[in-house]
Design a protein around this motif. Structure first.
Motif, mmCIF file in Angstrom:
data_model
loop_
_atom_site.group_PDB
_atom_site.id
_atom_site.type_symbol
_atom_site.label_atom_id
_atom_site.label_comp_id
_atom_site.label_asym_id
_atom_site.label_seq_id
_atom_site.Cartn_x
_atom_site.Cartn_y
_atom_site.Cartn_z
ATOM 1 N N ASP A 27 0.800 -1.228 0.000
ATOM 2 C CA ASP A 27 0.000 0.000 0.000
ATOM 3 C C ASP A 27 0.832 1.278 0.000
ATOM 4 O O ASP A 27 0.382 2.310 -0.508
ATOM 5 N N VAL A 28 2.029 1.228 0.598
ATOM 6 C CA VAL A 28 2.818 2.450 0.803
ATOM 7 C C VAL A 28 4.125 2.429 0.021
ATOM 8 O O VAL A 28 4.409 3.351 -0.760
ATOM 9 N N PHE A 29 4.925 1.381 0.226
ATOM 10 C CA PHE A 29 6.275 1.391 -0.328
ATOM 11 C C PHE A 29 6.294 1.290 -1.848
ATOM 12 O O PHE A 29 6.893 2.141 -2.533
ATOM 13 N N VAL A 30 5.670 0.269 -2.396
ATOM 14 C CA VAL A 30 5.774 0.026 -3.846
ATOM 15 C C VAL A 30 5.234 1.192 -4.662
ATOM 16 O O VAL A 30 5.917 1.681 -5.574
ATOM 17 N N PRO A 31 4.005 1.696 -4.393
ATOM 18 C CA PRO A 31 3.525 2.814 -5.227
ATOM 19 C C PRO A 31 4.373 4.064 -5.125
ATOM 20 O O PRO A 31 4.584 4.763 -6.123
ATOM 21 N N ASN A 32 4.882 4.370 -3.920
ATOM 22 C CA ASN A 32 5.700 5.571 -3.771
ATOM 23 C C ASN A 32 7.088 5.390 -4.359
ATOM 24 O O ASN A 32 7.647 6.335 -4.944
ATOM 25 N N PHE A 33 7.646 4.194 -4.237
ATOM 26 C CA PHE A 33 8.932 3.931 -4.882
ATOM 27 C C PHE A 33 8.798 4.134 -6.387
ATOM 28 O O PHE A 33 9.619 4.824 -7.012
ATOM 29 N N LYS A 34 7.770 3.556 -6.977
ATOM 30 C CA LYS A 34 7.608 3.653 -8.428
ATOM 31 C C LYS A 34 7.350 5.086 -8.869
ATOM 32 O O LYS A 34 7.868 5.535 -9.901
ATOM 33 N N LYS A 35 6.570 5.830 -8.085
ATOM 34 C CA LYS A 35 6.287 7.227 -8.440
ATOM 35 C C LYS A 35 7.570 8.058 -8.455
ATOM 36 O O LYS A 35 7.861 8.760 -9.440
ATOM 37 N N HIS A 36 8.329 7.986 -7.396
ATOM 38 C CA HIS A 36 9.510 8.844 -7.275
ATOM 39 C C HIS A 36 10.665 8.365 -8.143
ATOM 40 O O HIS A 36 11.380 9.189 -8.735
ATOM 41 N N PHE A 37 10.861 7.058 -8.228
ATOM 42 C CA PHE A 37 11.988 6.578 -9.019
ATOM 43 C C PHE A 37 11.739 6.668 -10.515
ATOM 44 O O PHE A 37 12.687 6.620 -11.308
#
Length: 206
Positions: A123-133
């Protein structure tokens, strides 16, 4: 000669960027490791009630990014001119935004707080990692040098390559689609002084 003392916990985490800058520059420094048992008694003696702190000839400097910017400026990896320095700072600030968004997952995954690490990953790590990276991947795609800014190393290269290295240790799948980020990590961590530091640094948990 300036005397540098880095004060931090026995972790990589927010202290590692300063260590890598020292390693790259070939500069000596003293490190004082604070145990978690010692920390409550020392907390109010630090500038902002947190670590790391860098003492420069006894004068304390708090905040890991301020420490990194200061050392990078001292040792010539802050950017070659004002616009490069601003670009470096912008990328570092974007990375800080990313860290702030994924900290609920990171603290649970590290065992500092209770929670469902698997759910937080989804819910938190994967979507934000993909957005920023996706941003960072695009920046690297636009710079043929293979560095984030200009045509030489800056401290933000160390910052992000170290994080990717840590993610790869635990979660290879999330990084797979970011080919330029992976290539960048290999490039930076193949620099002789950085490679040697990684090989000899203490085996901290994260």
């Amino acid at each position: 000669m300036v005397h540098y003392k880095l004060i931090y916990f026995p972790l990589r985490a927010r202290g590692e960027i300063a260590r890598q800058i020292f390693a790259y520059a070939g500069k000596d420094y003293e490190e004082k490791s604070i145990t978690f048992e010692q920390w409550p008694a020392l907390k109010n003696t630090t500038p902002f009630g947190q670590l790391p702190v860098l003492e420069v000839d006894g004068k304390p400097l708090g905040q890991s990014y301020a420490i990194a910017r200061y050392l990078a400026q001292e040792f010539g990896i802050a950017g070659k001119n004002d616009i490069e320095k601003a670009e470096v700072d912008a990328i570092a600030d974007q990375f800080k935004d990313y860290l702030n968004e994924v900290v609920p997952y990171l603290t649970v995954a590290a065992g500092f707080k209770p929670g469902d690490a698997n759910q937080l990953r989804t819910d938190v790590f994967v979507p934000n990692f993909k957005k920023h990276f996706a941003f960072f991947e695009g920046i690297l795609a636009s710079n043929p040098s293979g560095f984030f800014v200009g045509n030489s190393l800056t401290w933000v290269d160390l910052l992000i390559s170290q994080h990717i290295s840590e993610v790869l240790e635990k979660d290879l799948k999330v990084v797979e689609e970011f080919k330029k980020v992976q290539t960048h990590r290999k490039k930076i961590q193949s620099i002789e002084s950085i490679k040697n530091w990684i090989a000899r640094r203490p085996e901290y948990p994260f």
